[in-house]
Design a protein around this motif. Structure first.
Motif, PDB file in Angstrom:
ATOM      1  N   LEU A  11      10.982  -3.544  -0.635  1.00 11.85           N
ATOM      2  CA  LEU A  11      12.036  -2.556  -0.870  1.00 11.85           C
ATOM      3  C   LEU A  11      11.456  -1.210  -1.298  1.00 11.85           C
ATOM      4  N   VAL A  12      10.417  -1.245  -2.133  1.00 17.76           N
ATOM      5  CA  VAL A  12       9.786   0.016  -2.541  1.00 17.76           C
ATOM      6  C   VAL A  12       9.116   0.680  -1.337  1.00 17.76           C
ATOM      7  N   ALA A  13       8.471  -0.116  -0.497  1.00 21.64           N
ATOM      8  CA  ALA A  13       7.862   0.446   0.714  1.00 21.64           C
ATOM      9  C   ALA A  13       8.919   1.089   1.604  1.00 21.64           C
ATOM     10  N   ALA A  14      10.103   0.479   1.667  1.00 19.65           N
ATOM     11  CA  ALA A  14      11.178   1.051   2.482  1.00 19.65           C
ATOM     12  C   ALA A  14      11.660   2.381   1.918  1.00 19.65           C
ATOM     13  N   VAL A  15      11.607   2.544   0.601  1.00 17.69           N
ATOM     14  CA  VAL A  15      11.999   3.821  -0.011  1.00 17.69           C
ATOM     15  C   VAL A  15      11.047   4.935   0.420  1.00 17.69           C
ATOM     16  N   PHE A  16       9.764   4.611   0.517  1.00 21.76           N
ATOM     17  CA  PHE A  16       8.779   5.612   0.918  1.00 21.76           C
ATOM     18  C   PHE A  16       8.700   5.792   2.435  1.00 21.76           C
ATOM     19  N   ALA A  17       9.381   4.936   3.192  1.00 26.85           N
ATOM     20  CA  ALA A  17       9.258   4.981   4.649  1.00 26.85           C
ATOM     21  C   ALA A  17       9.729   6.303   5.264  1.00 26.85           C
ATOM     22  N   PRO A  18      10.909   6.831   4.918  1.00 24.91           N
ATOM     23  CA  PRO A  18      11.319   8.105   5.532  1.00 24.91           C
ATOM     24  C   PRO A  18      10.345   9.258   5.280  1.00 24.91           C
ATOM     25  N   PRO A  19       9.835   9.446   4.043  1.00 23.72           N
ATOM     26  CA  PRO A  19       8.827  10.505   3.882  1.00 23.72           C
ATOM     27  C   PRO A  19       7.562  10.268   4.695  1.00 23.72           C
TER      28      PRO A  19
END
Length: 350
Positions: free
Chosen positions: A173-181
């Motif tokens: 989930l944390v990786a998904a938060v950083f995915a758009p940037p």
């Protein structure tokens, strides 16, 4: 006397310029100075082309693929699709590893990447991107490691391995938060340069890259995940492809003369291939249903289209830097659109 008059009449008037007659100013007054044409010393480029080679567009593509895969894997985890989640997490780690290898190969030494972590400069896309990758990578790696642990026999998943397996969801989930940037910062990195075709695309290029990343990640899922779980991937493929194509079209319309390299030479061939592959892949994804063959072919087309658009944008930028036309004419078009920059006098009391 008559000879003198004939010589005077035959002499071109001052300010006639090329094609006869100077420019007319507002109010009908004729300008005595012909309109200048773009030029440079001996036809040499005004802007130096980037020293980057094929490593950089490969890095752009793989980074977008990793980001999109992490986002898709997080959604699959929350909706109970273990096969799709596994492909997304492992695909993200593989793509990220390839992306970092390409970046380090371009830098020459791994220490140069580490040295960029010594400072954090918000006005530098390179610095911000380095920190984004550094934050994203460990969580994407932990989520992928949890998938590998889950493949072990139950008796072997004890102690630290059990903790790592349990950390899979939070890390994903944390990786998904950083995915758009991660998917978009590379577009900012390109457009922050003086390369004409990259700089003029600064408004739409991040959206093009995000749509391309979504399409590529969906393509990977269509190739590797069970067809019974690929419903979200098919929908994301169509949405990402539409976003990529629409924003790429709008980007070309807003770029003015600097859009020409996107249609010429190697860049033009790559961009045409990208549009065709993306359209075919999106259509196949929408119609594939549970067809294993059609899903795999559609996914491969989407990934190939995403790679082509990264390489096409890269090649167009390099071509625009080599031709002084795209530096001078683009500046004139910008002045006509925005007006000349005015000097703001400093406040003596400040």
């Amino acid at each position: 006397m008559s000879d003198t008059l004939s010589q005077t009449e035959g002499r071109p008037r001052r300010g006639s310029g090329r094609g006869g007659g100077g420019r007319r100013r507002r109010g009908g007054e004729r300008s005595m100075v012909p309109e200048a044409e773009f030029t440079s010393y001996y036809g040499r480029p005004i802007v130096k082309a980037s020293p980057w080679e094929a490593d950089i567009p490969a890095y752009l593509f793989a980074g977008g693929l990793a980001a999109g895969s992490s986002l898709l894997a997080a959604g699959a985890d929350l909706t109970g699709r273990p096969g799709l989640r596994r492909v997304g997490r492992l695909g993200a780690l593989g793509a990220l590893s390839f992306s970092m290898a390409a970046l380090v190969h371009d830098l020459g030494r791994p220490s140069r990447f580490v040295n960029m972590l010594r400072v954090a400069k918000l006005t530098s896309p390179m610095s911000v991107g380095t920190w984004i990758l550094s934050a994203y990578g460990p969580f994407a790696g932990a989520a992928a490691a949890a998938e590998l642990v889950a493949l072990l026999p139950p008796d072997a998943r004890r102690g630290p391995l059990r903790l790592l397996e349990l950390a899979g969801r939070p890390a994903g989930l944390v990786a998904a938060v950083f995915a758009p940037p991660v998917a978009s910062y590379t577009a900012v990195l390109l457009s922050d340069t003086a390369t004409p075709s990259w700089h003029e695309a600064y408004r739409e290029l991040p959206f093009v890259f995000v749509g391309s990343a979504a399409a590529a990640a969906s393509g990977l899922a269509l190739v590797g995940a069970p067809t019974s779980e690929t419903g979200p991937a098919r929908r994301l493929a169509v949405g990402g492809a539409l976003m990529e194509l629409a924003m790429e079209r709008r980007m070309e319309q807003s770029m003015g003369v600097t859009a020409e390299p996107l249609h010429a030479g190697r860049a033009g061939r790559l961009m045409r291939a990208a549009r065709g592959l993306t359209l075919v892949g999106a259509a196949g994804a929408a119609l594939s249903g549970r067809s294993r063959v059609l899903s795999a072919l559609s996914g491969a087309a989407l990934m190939a289209g995403s790679a082509c658009i990264r390489f096409g944008v890269f090649e167009a930028g390099q071509a625009s830097a080599r031709d002084p036309k795209y530096t001078v004419v683009a500046q004139r078009q910008r002045m006509e659109r925005e007006g000349p920059a005015r000097h703001r006098p400093e406040d003596p009391d400040a």
